[in-house]
Design an enzyme around this catalytic site. Structure first.
Site, PDB file in Angstrom:
ATOM      1  N   HIS A  96       0.829  -1.205   0.000  1.00  0.00           N
ATOM      2  CA  HIS A  96       0.000   0.000   0.000  1.00  0.00           C
ATOM      3  C   HIS A  96       0.866   1.260   0.000  1.00  0.00           C
ATOM      4  O   HIS A  96       1.984   1.264   0.515  1.00  0.00           O
ATOM      5  CB  HIS A  96      -0.915   0.016   1.231  1.00  0.00           C
ATOM      6  N   ILE A 102      -1.894  -6.563  13.965  1.00  0.00           N
ATOM      7  CA  ILE A 102      -1.340  -6.129  12.671  1.00  0.00           C
ATOM      8  C   ILE A 102      -2.289  -6.544  11.555  1.00  0.00           C
ATOM      9  O   ILE A 102      -2.162  -7.606  10.953  1.00  0.00           O
ATOM     10  CB  ILE A 102       0.063  -6.739  12.439  1.00  0.00           C
ATOM     11  N   CYS A 160      -5.072 -26.414 -12.809  1.00  0.00           N
ATOM     12  CA  CYS A 160      -5.533 -27.757 -12.433  1.00  0.00           C
ATOM     13  C   CYS A 160      -5.382 -27.986 -10.936  1.00  0.00           C
ATOM     14  O   CYS A 160      -5.776 -29.031 -10.420  1.00  0.00           O
ATOM     15  CB  CYS A 160      -4.855 -28.845 -13.247  1.00  0.00           C
TER      16      CYS A 160
END
Lengths: 476, 412
Positions: A50, A332, A435
């Site tokens: 971020h 956190i 897969c």
């Protein structure tokens, strides 16, 4: 066993702290409850680096997000972890300009560079935003990283620098002793002068074990879709809606491994809940098209969900006031991944100072660039020389992600060895394709069984779960 | 540039072996590229009976069926590269492959036969809600672990989907001592063969619930149970009627997907219905000299049909590679409607001879007429008692009767 410092928890925070502490003359042990690091929130989040504009200025979140953003890119490069600074957009309709301006204002205070774009400029960055998107907030410093590979990279480097990691070591007791603590984990006892609580969703319970500050936690689950890598071409940046009280909202983002994710939802729940629900997945189906014009739920290859802990409105970081030399990095939640390296920088410095430790002179900083088939294919000659030396380089085990047997063997023998199918998957991507291990799963099990010298039925998927439980004709 | 081989066959399962034999018979220098350590493909793990009745006139197991073809291949001058994975295929028919024996190499082919088979739909692909524990497998993966590796994945089993591999595994797990508690099928009918419902479920008293699905799974790190519910007309689960069943294993048999990832960079027209390429009666795709057959083209019920289809593809690949004047022929289109989901081939260039059209219907239909129409006229028909999605049908048409595009449809 006596250590200078014990870290509880092998998520992104614990491994980053271990990595930083091993730069000092300290004996450091990390205790992880599961059979690999990065086994919970670190393996199931958005993988976003971020920019930090949305954090409330002055909070620990704002401080560590902004600093973490600059440190993380360097760490990822040094540790050879997939990452891409692809920027991010918060997209808004006509009525959302004020919201974007508010985000920009916060960003300005925290020192985050952003730009408000009109409809046309927005589409130059991301042509596939929803048709009624009129504005966006562009943050060029945002991007993506492989969160679990970053944690694994920290652990690997720390081990090379003398750190120790004990897996399958769930902490059950912590008691204060003279000059430190005695920690019981996985039935063994360890002593240390200092303890760091990086226990993720179990952060508050671990505090309670030792009698440190008691916190009430809110557990918030987020569900995601993972899309086939064929969708990667449609997503150029991280696309957020305007944030709400529940969080940053449902994003559309590329992953560092080349897929696309849609998510997360935000559902308050109990500790340990990582079960996605039909309702929550439906919410994604309804919300993604609001910001993104090319939703492709039919290209889903996996759904997952992650759990994050909120303690109040901010991170809890630093030494306990009740227990001397007991440190915490808990609560956190987002932007925890981005913040991890900066949190680790500060905590390790504080701990080293308290313990009177100096920095080591020679430490490993750059991990050797991993050989992968993808990289080797850029230079066919080198690949063929490798195949001549070791035919495992020519043996593709995972056909979807093109992973060779040699890469899997290397993961099994890495500094922090991969001993489960999931651990191999996180390090090599074998089984992460469309897969989903349908073809390579049994092959990976055979390779683990052979390399570790254990019977096939003892090879685990991860978190201790067996895959092939019984010999044929041995069932009663 | 000289071709290294006239025909390169990608995939050494039943389709690949039959295609290579047919190409070789035409005198083409032929190569099979196979990623596994042996030829045979998925047949190697299909140790049950039920193969070969149509092709060999006798019933045998999958490995036996494969062995007959392996022997034939070994007797011919056909080159086989094992443990070799094709990484890329270019429109000029250059095949890039990687193998532990040879490393990375490029092979130029006169014609290419695609015979890569299919893969199974996964729990992820159906966005299965709940935890993500060990204990959830595609039926084929459980079959491999059982029949090749010799391990049983669990003891208390629920199966979602009634595809043939799921049904076969219901029986297989039962004979190995596991308890198969329930089979759930989203649709009101099975997607597998009727004979497998009878022989694998009914004969073992394994219940199947149609119009039901799994709503969420529970347990971590191992599956401990799951919730299931009936579905409404919209196929959405009716959660008010949700029920719980404890189990340690969930097998998925929810569809097969032709494995055509290799074609992503090529201009081959694909069928959104079959997931495979569209082909003419010679099984040639829209890229001249590139042929497709077997489960990579469309998912078959019977290997016997795969072998026959592959022979057509292999023979015509050889003719293309050995021919001097190759062009995409003029074709009429073959479409499907009125209950028929698809018909294959999707194009016909032949002006004479018998053309066999394969088709699947989209629902269970009773007592009607299957009709093939061209140029406003019915050129072939067949009255039927029952047609079901789980059973591929076929009908022959006389190419000489074709006048313009062909449509395959049902009249009820």
């Amino acid at each position: 066993m006596r250590y200078d410092c014990i870290i509880i928890g092998g998520g992104i925070i614990g491994t980053a702290v271990l990595d930083r502490l091993t730069a000092y003359r300290l004996n450091v042990l990390l205790l992880e409850a599961q059979d690999d690091v990065a086994s919970f929130a670190t393996r199931a989040n958005s993988g976003i680096v971020h920019a930090g504009y949305d954090c409330e200025p002055g909070t620990l979140k704002a401080k560590y997000n902004v600093r973490g953003n600059s440190v993380l890119w360097k760490d990822a490069e040094e540790l050879d972890v997939p990452n891409l600074k692809c920027g991010s957009l918060v997209v808004a309709r006509e009525d959302g300009l004020k919201g974007l301006e508010e985000l920009q204002r916060k960003g300005n205070i925290s020192g985050v560079k952003t730009e408000i774009l009109d409809a046309a400029a927005t589409r130059r960055i991301e042509p596939n935003v929803a048709s009624d998107i009129a504005y966006s907030l562009y943050a060029p410093s945002a991007g993506i990283v492989s969160p679990y590979q970053l944690a694994i990279g920290y652990a690997d480097r720390a081990i090379l620098n003398g750190g120790e990691v004990r897996l399958n070591s769930s902490v059950t007791a912590i008691e204060e002793i003279d000059n430190g603590y005695r920690v019981t984990a996985g039935g063994e006892m360890f002593e240390a002068r200092a303890v760091v609580n990086c226990a993720g969703n179990n952060g508050a319970p671990v505090n309670d074990l030792v009698g440190a500050e008691h916190y009430d936690s809110v557990y918030r689950r987020g569900d995601y879709f993972v899309l086939d890598n064929t969708e990667r071409k449609n997503v150029h940046t991280v696309i957020f809606p305007l944030p709400t009280a529940a969080g940053k909202g449902i994003l559309v983002a590329p992953t560092a491994d080349g897929n696309v994710i849609y998510g997360p939802t935000a559902v308050d729940t109990v500790n340990g809940d990582t079960a996605s629900t039909a309702d929550s997945l439906d919410a994604l189906r309804q919300n993604v098209p609001l910001s993104f014009d090319k939703p492709a739920f039919n290209k889903c290859i996996r759904v997952y969900s992650g759990l994050r802990t909120l303690i109040g409105h901010d991170f809890v970081i630093g030494e306990s006031k009740l227990c001397k030399n007991f440190f915490m990095a808990i609560g956190i939640c987002s932007p925890g991944l981005t913040s991890a390296p900066a949190i680790a920088d500060d905590l390790s410095q504080e701990i080293a100072k308290k313990l009177g430790a100096e920095r080591k002179k020679d430490i490993v900083t750059v991990l050797p660039r991993r050989k992968t088939l993808e990289r080797l294919l850029e230079d066919g000659k080198q690949l063929n020389e490798l195949v001549k030396e070791d035919p495992a380089w020519g043996r593709i085990v995972c056909r979807c992600e093109k992973v060779t047997e040699a890469e899997i063997i290397a993961a099994i023998h890495s500094p922090l060895p991969a001993t489960t199918v999931d651990a191999v998957k996180r390090r090599t991507r074998a089984g992460m394709g469309r897969c989903q291990g349908g073809f390579c799963g049994p092959r990976v099990m055979e390779i683990i069984s052979r390399e570790l010298g254990i019977p096939l039925e003892q090879v685990k998927k991860g978190l201790g779960a067996e895959i092939a439980r019984y010999r044929v004709k041995e069932v009663e | 540039m000289m071709n290294d081989f006239d025909v390169v066959v990608i995939g050494g399962g039943p389709a690949g072996m039959a295609a290579a034999l047919a190409a070789n018979e035409q005198g083409a220098r032929t190569l099979i590229v196979e990623r596994d350590v042996r030829l045979g493909g998925i047949l190697n793990q299909c140790i049950h009976q039920g193969f070969g009745l149509h092709y060999f006139g006798t019933e045998m197991t999958g490995p036996e069926y494969a062995e007959r073809f392996r022997k034939r291949v070994a007797q011919q001058n056909i080159e086989v590269m094992l443990e070799s994975m094709v990484l890329a295929l270019d429109e000029d028919k250059t095949v890039t492959l990687l193998s532990p024996q040879r490393g990375l190499m490029k092979i130029k082919a006169g014609a290419v036969v695609l015979a890569m088979g299919c893969r199974e739909r996964t729990a992820g692909a159906i966005a299965l809600a709940g935890t993500r524990p060990a204990g959830i497998y595609t039926a084929g993966m459980a079959q491999k672990i059982c029949n090749i590796d010799g391990y049983l994945v669990g003891k208390e089993v629920v199966i979602l989907g009634s595809g043939d591999i799921g049904l076969i595994m219901a029986r297989r797990m039962t004979t190995e001592g596991a308890k198969v508690k329930l089979v759930l099928e989203l649709m009101p009918y099975s997607s597998g063969l009727k004979r497998n419902i009878v022989q694998c479920l009914d004969d073992y008293d394994i219940p199947i619930m149609y119009s039901h699905t799994v709503t969420r799974v529970e347990g971590s790190p191992r599956l401990t149970g799951l919730y299931y519910a009936p579905v409404g007309k919209d196929r959405k689960p009716v959660l008010a009627e949700e029920k719980y069943i404890p189990c340690d294993t969930l097998l998925l048999s929810v569809g097969l997907i032709p494995e055509n990832d290799l074609l992503s960079g090529m201009d081959i027209r694909m069928s959104p219905v079959t997931g495979g390429a569209t082909v003419d009666q010679n099984r040639m795709t829209t890229v001249g000299g590139v042929f497709s057959c077997g489960n990579v083209l469309h998912v078959h019920d019977l290997v016997d049909n795969v072998s026959r289809e592959a022979e057509t593809a292999g023979k015509n690949a050889a003719l293309w590679a050995l021919g001097s004047h190759n062009e995409q022929p003029e074709c009429v289109n073959v479409t499907a409607s009125d209950g028929v989901r698809y018909a294959l081939p999707q194009r016909i260039s032949a002006k004479e001879g018998k053309i066999r059209l394969f088709f699947r219907v989209g629902n269970v239909y009773k007592n009607g007429r299957l009709s093939v129409v061209s140029g406003g006229k019915e050129i072939a028909f067949r009255n039927f008692r029952v047609l079901a999605p789980g059973e591929m049908g076929s009908i022959d048409v006389d190419a000489a009767a074709i006048e313009g595009d062909v449509n395959v449809r049902l009249q009820l």
